[in-house]
Every structure is written in structure tokens, then in C-alpha cells.
Design an enzyme around this catalytic site. Sequence first.
Site, PDB file in Angstrom:
ATOM      1  N   ASP A 190      56.957   4.852  -6.899  1.00 47.83           N
ATOM      2  CA  ASP A 190      57.486   4.071  -8.019  1.00 47.83           C
ATOM      3  C   ASP A 190      58.730   3.294  -7.626  1.00 47.83           C
ATOM      4  O   ASP A 190      59.538   2.921  -8.477  1.00 47.83           O
ATOM      5  CB  ASP A 190      57.786   4.988  -9.213  1.00 47.83           C
ATOM      6  CG  ASP A 190      58.804   6.074  -8.862  1.00 47.83           C
ATOM      7  OD1 ASP A 190      59.156   6.180  -7.659  1.00 47.83           O
ATOM      8  OD2 ASP A 190      59.242   6.795  -9.771  1.00 47.83           O
ATOM      9  N   GLU A 191      58.885   3.033  -6.336  1.00 49.30           N
ATOM     10  CA  GLU A 191      60.109   2.409  -5.839  1.00 49.30           C
ATOM     11  C   GLU A 191      59.807   1.095  -5.116  1.00 49.30           C
ATOM     12  O   GLU A 191      58.854   1.010  -4.324  1.00 49.30           O
ATOM     13  CB  GLU A 191      60.835   3.355  -4.878  1.00 49.30           C
ATOM     14  CG  GLU A 191      61.283   4.647  -5.547  1.00 49.30           C
ATOM     15  CD  GLU A 191      61.658   5.727  -4.543  1.00 49.30           C
ATOM     16  OE1 GLU A 191      62.503   6.580  -4.884  1.00 49.30           O
ATOM     17  OE2 GLU A 191      61.096   5.721  -3.420  1.00 49.30           O
TER      18      GLU A 191
END
Length: 344
Positions: A279-280
Site C-alpha cells: 500500500d506504499e
Amino acid sequence: MKKSSETRDDLANKRQTAGGARDDASNRRDRRADQRDLAGQARDDKLDMSDLAGQARDGAGDERDNAGDVRDHVAGLRDSAAEQRDRTAEEFDSRNRSRSPNRILRSELARHEAASDREAAFQDRSASAQERTEAQRDRRAALADRHVGARQRRLAEADRNTASSDRAAGLSERANAQLDRSSARIDREVSAVDREDASIDPLTGVLLRRAGFAALSRDIARARRTNIPLVVCFIDVDHLKTVNDGQGHAAGDQMLLNVASTLRSRLRASDLIFRYGGDEFVCIFPDSDSSFGELRLAQVNEELARCPSPASVTAGFAELRPEDSSEDLVARADSELYRKRKLR
């Protein structure tokens, strides 16, 4: 994918090498063809000289035959004169049975002259035979010259045929070399596509982590070389785990896709985005500072809030320092993000 691109690159290199080898072979064939053409020309020059020599010998033979004919004709005339002198002497003797010393002398003189004529005729015929022998020798030599000339022509023709075959083979080698190079170019293009595919995240369409760090290293080097600022933004998608757990991974994937699409729409063409982890994301802003990056991320969050499935991101920023490596710069941006989350 990486292994496939490396294999294609190896194949392209081999094809390129093969193309070079074929060009070298065609050049060697052309050189051999030139040498054979020169040899053929030399043979032609030699046989032209042989032909000229043969013609000269034939001319000499004709001249000797003509000289022999002339000598034979002169000998015939001398024989006729000698016979005439003998007849004259015999007639003179028959008319003058009681000859005076003066008449006897005249008769003997006529017979002596007739003998001289016959001797001269004999010498003329001997010389004529010698002329004809020499003429026959000249013609045999001319025939030998022509045989040599014919052989030289056959060899010259063989040289030219071989030269033509060498040139045809050289042309074929060049065509194959061009085919090898075209195949090598195609292999490299496919390899480049393979590499690009290997560096792109299939879900979001942004660079993957490894390719992103390579791009960041290039941007850092450029910033230092041109003495311009650079800032890195470390982004975390808010509540992705909650969406995955509550709505399923398809919904989570859609959220990631929306974030990546919004980042691309709000960032400049010179800015880079890569996916760091699940999620980065990491954004690179050349020729910018943290305030510029914060403004852009605020615009991103405003647009994400208007999506049918609203989302948001949290970001940390780090400006390039003289001692920073690409890993140091990203790590400081990540630390800033962590600090912001702790303050919530």
C-alpha cells in the site's frame, strides 16, 4: 521476464556478430573476385599477344611462301634459258661441222652459261625449299600460339565464372548479414519491451520498486550535477487493509488503481512514481521542495475524496542532502510519514 530479455539480448548479440562475420566473408569473396577478374584480364592480355604473335608468324610464313614461289619461278626461267642456250649451241655445232677455234669457244661459252643458269636455278630451288620449310615452321609455331591462346581464354573464362560466383555468394552473404541485423534489432526491441514489462507494476501501471530506485539514482545524480533541489514523497494508502478485509481484495485493488491514476493526473511529466510495497508509493519531484510536494498531495487527496469510492493517502517528505543515497532519501521520507501517523 528478466531472464527472457537477457536471453533475447544474447541472441541479438549473436545475430549481430553473425552479421559482421557474414559481411567479412562477403568482403573476402569480393576481393577474391577482383583478383580473379585481374587474372582473367592478364590472361586475355597474354592471349592477345599470342594471337598477335601467331598472326605475325602466319604473315612471315606467307612471305616465305611467296619468296619460295618467286625463287621457283626464277629457277624455271633459268632452266628455260639454260635449255635455250643448249639448243643454240647444238644448232650452232650442227651448222658448222668444221669449226674454227673462235666458233668452238662461242659454243663452249653458251654451254657454260647454260650450266651456270642450271646451277643458279638449283640454288633458287634449294632456297625456295628452305623458305617453305621456314614457312612451315612459322605456321606450326603460330598454331602452337593459338593453342596456348585458346587455353588461356578457357582459363580466363573460368576465372570470370568463379569471380561471378564469388560475387553472387558475397551478395547472398550480405543479404543474410542484413537479415541477421534485422533479427538482432527485433530481438533487442522485444527485449526492451520485456524489460519495460518487467519494470512496470501490472496492477497500477507505475514503476516497480527496483526500477523506481534506479530512476531515483539517476535523478539524484542529475540534481547534483545541475545543482537543483529534489524532494521525495513516501505515500501510504489509508485504510487499505480495512477495505481488503471488509470489501475484498478486488475493492482494495481498485483503491490502489485509483490512487495511482490520481497521482499520475496531478503530478508533472517530469515527476516519477513507483510502487514501494503493498500500500506504499514513492513520488520523486525534481527541481522542487517539500512545500511543492505537500501542495500536490493535497490536490491528490481532494480528488480522491470525490471518487465513487473515496480514499486518502498520508505522505512524508524528504529533501535531498549532499550525503544522501537513494535509500537514505527514501528512508527519511518514510520516517517523516511514520512521524505524521504517530501525531494523529
